[in-house]
Design an enzyme around this catalytic site. Structure first.
Site, short mmCIF file in Angstrom:
data_model
loop_
_atom_site.label_atom_id
_atom_site.label_comp_id
_atom_site.label_asym_id
_atom_site.label_seq_id
_atom_site.Cartn_x
_atom_site.Cartn_y
_atom_site.Cartn_z
N ARG A 58 0.83 -1.57 -0.04
CA ARG A 58 0.70 0.04 0.07
C ARG A 58 0.64 1.01 -0.02
O ARG A 58 0.65 2.35 -0.81
CB ARG A 58 -0.98 -0.14 1.15
CG ARG A 58 -1.89 1.49 0.74
CD ARG A 58 -2.65 1.34 2.23
NE ARG A 58 -3.24 0.45 3.48
CZ ARG A 58 -2.56 0.75 3.93
NH1 ARG A 58 -1.91 1.77 4.47
NH2 ARG A 58 -2.49 -0.27 5.47
N LYS A 209 -9.79 3.59 -18.88
CA LYS A 209 -9.81 4.46 -20.45
C LYS A 209 -8.54 4.17 -21.70
O LYS A 209 -8.23 3.70 -21.89
CB LYS A 209 -10.46 5.90 -20.65
CG LYS A 209 -11.52 5.82 -19.37
CD LYS A 209 -13.03 5.51 -19.31
CE LYS A 209 -13.71 5.36 -18.44
NZ LYS A 209 -14.04 6.79 -18.14
C1 LIG Z 1 -14.88 6.80 -16.34
C2 LIG Z 1 -14.12 8.68 -15.92
C3 LIG Z 1 -13.98 8.56 -14.63
C4 LIG Z 1 -13.59 7.85 -13.27
O1 LIG Z 1 -12.88 6.65 -14.02
P1 LIG Z 1 -13.12 5.28 -13.35
O2 LIG Z 1 -11.77 4.37 -13.24
O3 LIG Z 1 -14.02 5.06 -13.65
O4 LIG Z 1 -13.24 5.03 -11.11
C5 LIG Z 1 -13.45 9.84 -14.08
N1 LIG Z 1 -13.55 10.69 -15.34
C6 LIG Z 1 -13.92 10.72 -16.57
C7 LIG Z 1 -14.29 11.79 -16.91
C8 LIG Z 1 -14.03 9.78 -16.64
O5 LIG Z 1 -14.36 8.99 -18.29
#
Ligand SMILES: *Cc1c(COP(=O)(O)O)cnc(C)c1O
Length: 394
Positions: A58, A209
């Site tokens: 951690r 993403k």
């Molecule tokens: C998906 C997303 C998040 C959150 O991310 P996670 O990895 O799903 O927790 C935050 N900001 C934007 C612009 C996103 O598209």
């Protein structure tokens, strides 16, 4: 004196951060699946909350360090913290830099967890006050900032509208009152938008993403000056505990290695699809920062000179039933959340969604957020075309 030439983005994504000290000479960084590390037995004191030495998974782990170094090299950042999700990165930033009584300015168009944190949880639990603004309108941001504003948080391009904020102007406004500017630029990836170079203090990405890019791992990161990132590591990472595990850090670093290749294809595909949609009689509107019709096209051109990424929003003509028929007629494109995946993903927001009030007028009768994938652009367009025909729009 000439400065040494920086390697290009392809070289950086592949090589930066890699460790060359593996005992077996491994080229790929091995996955360090160990919770614990040997501590000194010679009486040297141990900082149990330390973030610099290997103590416990951690407090930091080697696969996380590799990924952090890669991201810093790509973004041109001093330091980076990687955490278990994009939302963990956002909340770690907010709990580290905000306390009871502080004021925040936040863009109305933002990710749903950010919206809930700032509309409900942080005001209710910690009496943090928040003013929501249309971040694409710099004057509105200027009016919202007060001497008590500690953080301005914006999203660019905004999720889901793709609106673009004037980052340099907003950074100057925030800094005038000593506030920090954090920018969630998940939609652009670190290749296409560099908020730190434009004056922001912190840049946040959901690595789930584009950075990972394969739709199979969750992660988030925050980048900025060393003293700011150090605070997030010491306070939120170690003590709130949203650490990125080594297995996932490995997967995301592997995805990141090909980001420039993928991003080139996302940009080309999205431009082709956006152009097709903008010319189709089935379509009510399209928002893509690379189209001249986008309300902040000129600003996008200045801030994102290398491309406009793979995200767009649009709507088709017709009633609710037509929209449902269109979604069910799609064959290649899946109706699913998330974005920046290998494959094309589309998500529909209906007119009665409570979030609709935050979006521009044109979105409010319902719209699709479309994450264009890496398939051949002709196949994506053909799938849209056959779906338009099958729901009677063409
Ligand atoms: C998906 C997303 C998040 C959150 O991310 P996670 O990895 O799903 O927790 C935050 N900001 C934007 C612009 C996103 O598209």
């Amino acid at each position: 004196m000439s400065t040494p030439k920086q390697p290009g983005p392809l070289t950086t994504c592949i090589h930066a951060g890699n460790r060359k000290n593996d005992v077996y000479g491994a080229i790929a960084t091995p996955i360090y699946l160990t919770s614990n590390y040997r501590l000194p037995t010679d009486g040297t004191p141990v900082d149990w909350s330390g973030i610099e030495t290997n103590i416990y998974m951690r407090n930091g782990n080697p696969n996380q360090f590799v990924l952090q170094d890669k991201l810093c090299a790509i973004e041109g950042a001093e330091d980076c913290v990687t955490l278990a999700s994009g939302v963990a990165a956002l909340s770690a930033t907010f709990v580290t830099f905000l306390k009871t009584g502080d004021h925040v300015v936040c863009s109305k168009v933002c990710y749903s967890a950010t919206s809930i944190l700032f509309h409900e949880l942080l005001p209710e639990k910690y009496q943090i006050s928040v003013t929501f603004v249309d971040a694409s309108n710099t004057e509105e941001v200027a009016r919202a900032i007060t001497p008590n504003t500690k953080l301005v948080h914006i999203e660019t391009p905004g999720n889901p509208t793709t609106e673009i904020a004037d980052i340099p102007a907003i950074a100057a406004l925030a800094h005038k009152v000593g506030a920090l500017l954090s920018v969630d630029s998940t939609f652009a990836s670190p290749l296409l938008l560099k908020p730190l170079q434009l004056g922001a203090d912190l840049v946040i990405h959901s690595m789930t993403k584009y950075i990972n890019g394969h739709g199979d791992a969750l992660g988030g990161c925050v980048m900025g000056k060393k003293e700011l990132i150090r605070k997030i590591k010491e306070q939120a990472m170690v003590n709130f505990g949203g650490i990125l595990n080594p297995m996932t850090a490995y997967l995301i670093a592997r995805g990141l290695a090909t980001l420039p290749l993928r991003m080139k294809q996302y940009c080309e595909n999205a431009m082709a699809v956006a152009t097709y949609l903008s010319e189709s009689p089935a379509v009510r509107f399209v928002y893509y920062p690379g189209l001249k019709s986008h309300p902040q096209y000129e600003r996008a051109k200045t801030l994102m000179p290398n491309g406009y990424s793979g995200m767009l929003s649009f709507d088709i003509k017709g009633d609710e039933a037509t929209h449902t028929k269109f979604l069910s007629a799609l064959q290649l494109i899946s109706h699913a959340v998330s974005l920046g995946d290998l494959e094309s993903l589309i998500v529909y927001t209906q007119s009665d969604s409570p979030k609709m009030q935050y979006y521009p007028e044109i979105f409010r009768s319902g719209f699709f957020r479309f994450s264009i994938g890496l398939e051949n652009a002709e196949d994506i367009i053909a799938d849209l075309e056959q779906a338009f025909v099958s729901c009677g729009l063409l």
